[in-house]
Design a protein around this motif. Structure first.
Motif, PDB file in Angstrom:
ATOM      1  N   ILE A  27      -4.987  -4.485   0.744  1.00 27.92           N
ATOM      2  CA  ILE A  27      -5.212  -5.918  -0.047  1.00 27.92           C
ATOM      3  C   ILE A  27      -4.118  -6.668   0.223  1.00 27.92           C
ATOM      4  O   ILE A  27      -2.946  -6.194   0.019  1.00 27.92           O
ATOM      5  N   VAL A  28      -4.273  -7.821   0.727  1.00 22.53           N
ATOM      6  CA  VAL A  28      -3.182  -8.751   1.024  1.00 22.53           C
ATOM      7  C   VAL A  28      -3.524 -10.191   0.351  1.00 22.53           C
ATOM      8  O   VAL A  28      -4.319 -10.778   0.143  1.00 22.53           O
ATOM      9  N   GLU A  29      -2.350 -10.491  -0.221  1.00 28.24           N
ATOM     10  CA  GLU A  29      -2.222 -12.055  -1.051  1.00 28.24           C
ATOM     11  C   GLU A  29      -1.073 -12.664   0.024  1.00 28.24           C
ATOM     12  O   GLU A  29      -0.083 -12.341  -0.138  1.00 28.24           O
ATOM     13  N   ASN A  30      -1.567 -13.508   0.440  1.00 27.23           N
ATOM     14  CA  ASN A  30      -0.753 -14.140   1.412  1.00 27.23           C
ATOM     15  C   ASN A  30      -0.198 -15.637   0.788  1.00 27.23           C
ATOM     16  O   ASN A  30      -0.936 -16.290  -0.017  1.00 27.23           O
ATOM     17  N   GLU A  33      -0.649   0.002  -0.988  1.00 23.39           N
ATOM     18  CA  GLU A  33      -2.317  -0.448  -0.949  1.00 23.39           C
ATOM     19  C   GLU A  33      -2.307  -2.008  -1.040  1.00 23.39           C
ATOM     20  O   GLU A  33      -3.404  -2.404  -0.786  1.00 23.39           O
ATOM     21  N   GLY A  34      -1.127  -2.648  -1.473  1.00 27.43           N
ATOM     22  CA  GLY A  34      -1.389  -4.025  -1.610  1.00 27.43           C
ATOM     23  C   GLY A  34      -0.254  -4.751  -1.245  1.00 27.43           C
ATOM     24  O   GLY A  34       0.997  -4.170  -1.330  1.00 27.43           O
ATOM     25  N   PHE A  35      -0.195  -5.944  -0.608  1.00 30.53           N
ATOM     26  CA  PHE A  35       1.052  -6.678  -0.137  1.00 30.53           C
ATOM     27  C   PHE A  35       0.818  -8.059  -0.665  1.00 30.53           C
ATOM     28  O   PHE A  35      -0.168  -8.863  -0.570  1.00 30.53           O
ATOM     29  N   TRP A  36       2.200  -8.562  -1.158  1.00 34.08           N
ATOM     30  CA  TRP A  36       2.382 -10.084  -1.307  1.00 34.08           C
ATOM     31  C   TRP A  36       3.268 -10.466  -0.251  1.00 34.08           C
ATOM     32  O   TRP A  36       4.287 -10.090   0.050  1.00 34.08           O
TER      33      TRP A  36
END
Lengths: 213, 213
Positions: B192-195, B174-177
């Motif tokens: 949900i992506v936190e780049n 569901e989420g990517f760092w």
């Protein structure tokens, strides 16, 4: 022409992404692109793209043709990398994180050159990192007076950053790539600081996963 | 009360910093603080602090006394860490950067737990990283069907990220760092992506040093 120094921080932070995308387009042989097409690829809006390009200089898209990829790249390269002279940088803290991020300074692509690395641990001093011998932090003053680094990469814990940052500012460091949790732009408002707060980044991701289903 | 899910991304990205500062205040025994004092310490404005606190819930500063540090911390902890259940995360790419950032997932402070690490290199598979044995990337499907990780940390080059991200989305991530230069929010708008684009960060710093004297 708008002077690039007037570009706001959010615009400045988007410029490398434009550079990456346009470089990718150039490599696939594309010579012009509309703001709409570029926006779709980058996940932004055409209006944002046009506004950003207005901030960086003499960039005119032509109706029905779009922006010249080569012209945009020339402008962006000049803004991001100047005349090609690399910014001399030193690394403070040669632990796992320091070792991992040092390669961003030593690759040719970001506009920097790593001229020294410092640590206070006897386990690290004397070893090499990206081909450079790690010096003891006590040598900082002598080294900086002689070699005038412009940028310091802070890969030390908060307390270490608090102790060393004043010394670095006094030694003429103009910019910090700061991985520590010490917010050094508060005590030193005139230095340029780029913070990478990895813990904060993870917590933000956690917030979005927990609260934005 | 404003629902926290309505907080904008810039507000969300500032919440961990408030959390860090308030935690520091609590540790020094401070029980209340005005928006003006907090803003001065954090290098922002009192108006920004008040606006941000309005977004996160039932936060009322009292005239002449300020905000309750404990109340703010309770609200922020609930938003950032939920009920204390850690988000199960997997690491993709166990090179120098993967090794360095894995500790942010394994420390107790950020709300995650590292449940597996994957690599495609025979040099890495079988070794351990933060006490976890590195698996071959071919085991990804089996592992995820069984253990249901929610978050993937992408420490692979752009091409690797492009190849693996679709698999991860299909497997329920569901989420990517995301440390790669692949902007995966474009093909997968619902994740949900936190780049963390370290090269971009360095280039922005370079821009400011070269153009904002």
């Amino acid at each position: 022409m708008t002077t690039p120094s007037k570009a706001s921080l959010p615009v400045i932070k988007r410029l490398p992404k434009y550079y990456r995308y346009l470089k990718g387009l150039q490599e696939t042989g594309i010579t012009s692109i509309s703001s709409r097409e570029l926006a779709a690829q980058m996940g932004t809006t055409a209006s944002q793209v046009r506004q950003d390009f207005n901030c960086i200089g003499d960039v005119n898209g032509r109706q029905g043709i779009g922006y010249s990829v080569e012209n945009l790249l020339t402008i962006l390269e000049s803004l991001l990398f100047g005349n090609g002279e690399r910014l001399p940088a030193i690394l403070i803290g040669c632990g796992r994180l320091g070792k991992a991020v040092s390669r961003f300074i030593t690759t040719n692509t970001n506009g920097y050159t790593l001229i020294a690395a410092f640590d206070s641990s006897p386990d690290e001093v004397g070893k090499t990192i990206s081909g450079i011998q790690i010096r003891h932090i006590d040598e900082l003053e002598d080294f900086c007076s002689e070699h005038h680094p412009q940028v310091a990469v802070l890969c030390v814990p908060r307390e270490g950053a608090e102790q060393v940052s004043g010394r670095l500012v006094n030694l003429g460091i103009e910019g910090f790539w700061n991985f520590s949790h010490y917010d050094l732009s508060v005590p030193y408002p005139n230095v340029i600081v780029e913070n990478v707060h990895l813990g904060d980044s993870l917590m933000s991701l956690g917030f979005r996963l927990r609260n934005q289903d």
